[in-house]
Every structure is written in structure tokens, then in C-alpha cells.
Design an enzyme around this catalytic site. Structure first.
Site, PDB file in Angstrom:
ATOM      1  N   ARG A 226       0.849  -1.190   0.000  1.00 30.03           N
ATOM      2  CA  ARG A 226       0.000   0.000   0.000  1.00 30.03           C
ATOM      3  C   ARG A 226       0.886   1.242   0.000  1.00 30.03           C
ATOM      4  O   ARG A 226       1.916   1.267   0.672  1.00 30.03           O
ATOM      5  CB  ARG A 226      -0.883   0.010   1.273  1.00 30.03           C
ATOM      6  CG  ARG A 226      -2.024  -0.996   1.222  1.00 30.03           C
ATOM      7  CD  ARG A 226      -3.038  -0.611   0.161  1.00 30.03           C
ATOM      8  NE  ARG A 226      -4.049  -1.635  -0.014  1.00 30.03           N
ATOM      9  CZ  ARG A 226      -4.823  -1.733  -1.099  1.00 30.03           C
ATOM     10  NH1 ARG A 226      -4.676  -0.891  -2.103  1.00 30.03           N
ATOM     11  NH2 ARG A 226      -5.724  -2.665  -1.186  1.00 30.03           N
ATOM     12  N   HIS A 274       0.654  -0.202 -10.359  1.00 28.04           N
ATOM     13  CA  HIS A 274      -0.276  -1.028  -9.573  1.00 28.04           C
ATOM     14  C   HIS A 274      -0.645  -2.295 -10.345  1.00 28.04           C
ATOM     15  O   HIS A 274      -1.827  -2.579 -10.584  1.00 28.04           O
ATOM     16  CB  HIS A 274      -1.528  -0.241  -9.184  1.00 28.04           C
ATOM     17  CG  HIS A 274      -2.198  -0.813  -7.951  1.00 28.04           C
ATOM     18  ND1 HIS A 274      -2.804  -0.038  -6.990  1.00 28.04           N
ATOM     19  CD2 HIS A 274      -2.342  -2.095  -7.514  1.00 28.04           C
ATOM     20  CE1 HIS A 274      -3.289  -0.810  -6.033  1.00 28.04           C
ATOM     21  NE2 HIS A 274      -3.022  -2.060  -6.331  1.00 28.04           N
TER      22      HIS A 274
END
Lengths: 311, 311
Positions: A226, A274
Site C-alpha cells: 500500500r 499497480h
């Protein structure tokens, strides 16, 4: 016949419609998908991803569970209207993809691949014997489904793996440490550090000026977890100082990462968009169907989120 | 008390002196190392690497074996004066290093890493879900000690692995094919091809215009085996035509690869300087000591070369 609401951005529906129907059939479930005419109080299960129209869970008085499409639930867990049980996605395909991405980038650093990929200048730089994986210390912060699978794969590749988690864990072939003292010890030995912690108030900025200074000089950092785990300014300072030798970052506080963010231009940072692991509709639909079938059979839900811990 | 001659380039002796002494002691062997004053007919075992002073094995009438320091023996096997048994090096550390290098570069191609390593241009290219390893076909030519270890490691990473060898083999989790028809079938399915064959008259130019054309269009090639396996001109033509998408080459017909060789400048080639796997003195010394101890105990030598096959 349970009624299921697909409460995710509309663009996702075409990807999930057929896989969900197939998974419900496979699980022996006769399901009615809710539509615009279905009143909230008639919904039994909510399949959820943030970014769609659903913000207020209060009217769903009959809903027995909210089933997240994503592994990370930080954008749902703090919703004060959410009183129903919440389940995270633990998609085996997502785990496989993550293991492959992490193993690949750890090996990339271990082997010093970038020297060759970026340096095709006609100069033969032989006579360098890199250490073997069994002489290379890799540490993983976070030993959930993703972290423990990555730790096992890296141990199978012979790396000396240390894993850190909030509470004590045990994994074959992995040195498991925990707590504040364990974190310091884990960082102190990490030639290559992989961060796979959930995003919670406890893990926000867990990599900051103080903790980055605990790593061996020139350590490599891989963050597929994250964005909030890292204090961006502290990381940039540690990269400029050579304390961190190189970083591969897949997740960011703002995504897409803005084109003028200094990570893009830093010579010792690789930004990836991502991609480390993605939920795959076919396998995710099976996870959701299985969880609904479990609940209907009176079994406890899988992957239920502890609202206090936040994951 | 056997007399052992270290017949390799003199620059290697400092790396091997202490490891050999330690390995002989560990194996319970009392060894006399031959020196300039030792007559050839007094030597019992010859530790050999090409490039040193020894060219004529005929005077070593008592020598019971020639123990190669390297895995590849193509520069010794054709020596007509060599009548003594010849053993290849099968160094577990070399195998480990090779497995790590091959796994790393296969994952590099699988994940499309170069796009990101070379393309830090501020453009976020998300929404690309790469296949999982279990959807990716990797083929290995050569299932000796190195090839079979790499095949096992890639299968453990979930890749769909096909292995090809001259004669039939069987490996768990790997589709094993052999012979001429098996080679065509292996090539036809290889999205990523790894060549780990020995250098023999049979394998010279095994990848040529005809065989490269059998690969799926855009296939990736990784050669950590021997430079002679590949017809360089045919590979360059296949790269220019897009038939081969990218090649990572660690071994060459001439090493160091000359700075003006077109491989260096080709945008779809990564040259690495023969680093995929190196013999490590500590483990290689143990292999040699063990083989001498076996022979003295009347056991058959390990890793003995079949002079007809050439490996």
C-alpha cells in the site's frame, strides 16, 4: 433464493457478470441479482468495490455480509454506516500473481539485472560472482495471505527470509519476528525489503526516516502493498543519501502517480502502475460464491475483517 | 598418498589452494600437490581447466582421472592425447546460481519488467493483467544437472514447463520430450525458451533459421548454455523480423563478446558477460575431493564424461 447486489463501479459489471453466474451455478446457488428496482431491504449479500454509487449501508437491513472485491478494505472499513460483516477478497489468482511479481523483482535485485538491461554499452563486465540466494537476506513486512505466500516462495528459491508481522506467526523455512523490537531486527538484516502490510492507522508511514535508517546501507525496497506504508519524502531523502540503493514501487498515495511526482524521475526508483497483483474475475467470483454458500449453510464466513484491526 | 596436479591457469591457484586443502582434509585424504619438480608419471589425479600449460596428457601414465574444474568440457574432450577418464564439474553452487539466474530472467520476461525498467516516462500504463505463470509456457532444451534443476524450479513457480533432451527423461511436473520430433513440438509451444545443452557436434547451431521459425512469433530466448548452440546470424535475422521478441544471451562463440558485435547494439538483445553460473572454489573443491575419495575406495567416478557423446 438469496438476492445479491453488485455494488461496484459500473465499468466492472461486464467483467464480472458471466464469471459470477458461472460461480453461483458451480456452487449450487440459485441467486437473484438485484437491479435498480430492488429495494435495499430485500438484499441478502452485497458484492462491493469502492468508487460505485453505494455509500450508505444502513438501508440494507437484511444484508448478511458485504463481500469486498478487493484485498484492501481501507476505503470501506471506516464507513460508519457499515454494520454488516465485511469480508476481504483472498483470491488465489491474486496471490499467485503477487508471488510471481515479488519473486521476479527480488531476483532482479539479487542478480543485479538492471546493470545489464540498462547498460548495453559493449563493455564486458565479467568476473563478478554474485552471492547465492542462500547468502542473501530478504525480509517481508506482513505475513498475511500474500506475505506468507511470498515468504514461502522466496524460501523455496533458497533466500534467507525473515518475515515480520504484528502478532507472532510461524512459517516453515522463514525466520518469523513480531512486535516493535522484531521490526527493528527485521529491518537491520534486510538487504532486500518487501512491504506487504495492510493499510491501517498502525502501518501508515511504517517506513519513515527513522525506520529506513535501520536498514543496511544500500538496501533495496519493493513495495507492492500500500502506498501509505511509506513516507514518500523520507524515502526520497534516503534514496538521495544512498541509504536506500533502489526502490521498486507499485502502489502510491495517489494513483495514477502524477507525472510530476519525483519518484518517476528518480534514477534509483522504478515505478510500476499497480500491477503486482490483480483480482481476476473468474477466481474472485468463485471466492464470493463459496462464501455465500458457506453462510447459507450456517458456516462462518471466510476472510472476515476484524473492524478494530482494520483488516 | 595420491599426488594431485593442479593444471589450470596460474591465476586460479590462489582461489583454489585453500579450498582444495580444506576439502581434502574434510574427505579424509592425505594428498601431495604436484609441483614443478614432480614428473608426469608420478601424478595420480589431474585437476584441469583449459588455458593453462597442460596440453599433452600422454606422459601422465599413472593418472587415474582428469577432473574438470568447469561444467563444459568441449575444450578438453577432443584432445587426442587424453586417454584417462574425464569427469565434468557438477558443482551444487553452480547449479544454484544457474537456477536463480534462469528463474530471474524467465520471470523478467513473464512480467514484462523491461517496459518499466526502461520506461520511467511518467506515463501510468495500468489495466494490463499479465497471464499467470500457470498460463505461461516455458521450454528448456537440455535436461542435465542444470536443465533439470531449472525445470524443477520453474515448475515450482507454477510455469507450464516442457523439457527436451536427446534421450527420454522423466521429471515431476515437467512435460519431457525427446528426439527430433520432440524438439519441434517443444519449440512450437515455447513462449520463453531456455537453452542449457552441452556444446557437442550434435547441438552446434541447434537454434538456426529453421528451428527459430518453429517458435511462436515473438518468443523470448534465454541462452545461459553455450554460445555455439545458436547461429548468430539466424538469431539476428529472427530478431529483426520479430519472430524472436527478445533474447538474453550470457554465452558467446567469442568471449568477451567483441564491442562491435551486433548483439550489443540490438534493441531486443540483452548481453550478460557469462555470469549465469560460476564454479565456486569451495564447493568445486569438495566435488573434486569426493571424486578422488570415491576412486581410491574403488567406487565409480561421478560425472564421468562419455567421450562419444562429448559430455
Amino acid at each position: 433464493m438469496p438476492t445479491v447486489l453488485f455494488a461496484a463501479p459500473a465499468r466492472l459489471w461486464p467483467n464480472y457478470q458471466a464469471p459470477l453466474a458461472a460461480a453461483f451455478t458451480e456452487a449450487g446457488l440459485a441467486v437473484t441479482m438485484a437491479d435498480a428496482a430492488t429495494p435495499p431491504e430485500a438484499v441478502d449479500y452485497i458484492i462491493f468495490a469502492p468508487g460505485g454509487p453505494l455509500r450508505d449501508f444502513a438501508p440494507f437491513t437484511r444484508a448478511r455480509a458485504v463481500l469486498s472485491l478487493w484485498a484492501g478494505v481501507e476505503r470501506i472499513v471506516a464507513n460508519p454506516t457499515l454494520t454488516q460483516p465485511l469480508c476481504r477478497m483472498v483470491d488465489p489468482a491474486l496471490t499467485e500473481g503477487m508471488v510471481e511479481w515479488v519473486a521476479g523483482h527480488v531476483l532482479r535485485y539479487h542478480l543485479g539485472m538492471d546493470t545489464h538491461i540498462l547498460g548495453q554499452d559493449g563493455v564486458w563486465r565479467g568476473n563478478v560472482t554474485p552471492p547465492l540466494a542462500r547468502e542473501r537476506a530478504v525480509a517481508i513486512l506482513g505475513l498475511g495471505a500474500l506475505g506468507s505466500s511470498c515468504a514461502a516462495a522466496l524460501a523455496a528459491l533458497n533466500f534467507r527470509v525473515t518475515g515480520w508481522s504484528r502478532s507472532p506467526k510461524s512459517l516453515p523455512g522463514v525466520t518469523c519476528l513480531h512486535g516493535a523490537e522484531g521490526l527493528r531486527e527485521t529491518l537491520a538484516r534486510a538487504e532486500i525489503l518487501v512491504t506487504l502490510l495492510p493499510n491501517t492507522p498502525d502501518t501508515e508511514n511504517i517506513l519513515n526516516a527513522e525506520t529506513l535508517a535501520l536498514l543496511p546501507r544500500g538496501a533495496r525496497l519493493i513495495n507492492p502493498g500500500r502506498g501509505n506504508l511509506i513516507d514518500d519524502a523520507a524515502l526520497l531523502a534516503a534514496l538521495d543519501a544512498g541509504q536506500i540503493g533502489h526502490a521498486t514501487l507499485d502502489v502510491f498515495r495517489t494513483e495514477p502517480l502524477p507525472p510530476d511526482h519525483p519518484f518517476w524521475a528518480h534514477p534509483n526508483v522504478t515505478v510500476t502502475p499497480h500491477i503486482a497483483a490483480e483480482t481476476r474475475p473468474a477466481s474472485a467470483a468463485r471466492v464470493i460464491a463459496e462464501n455465500i454458500a458457506r453462510d447459507l449453510a450456517g458456516l462462518p464466513l471466510n476472510h472476515r475483517v476484524d473492524r478494530k484491526r482494520g483488516y
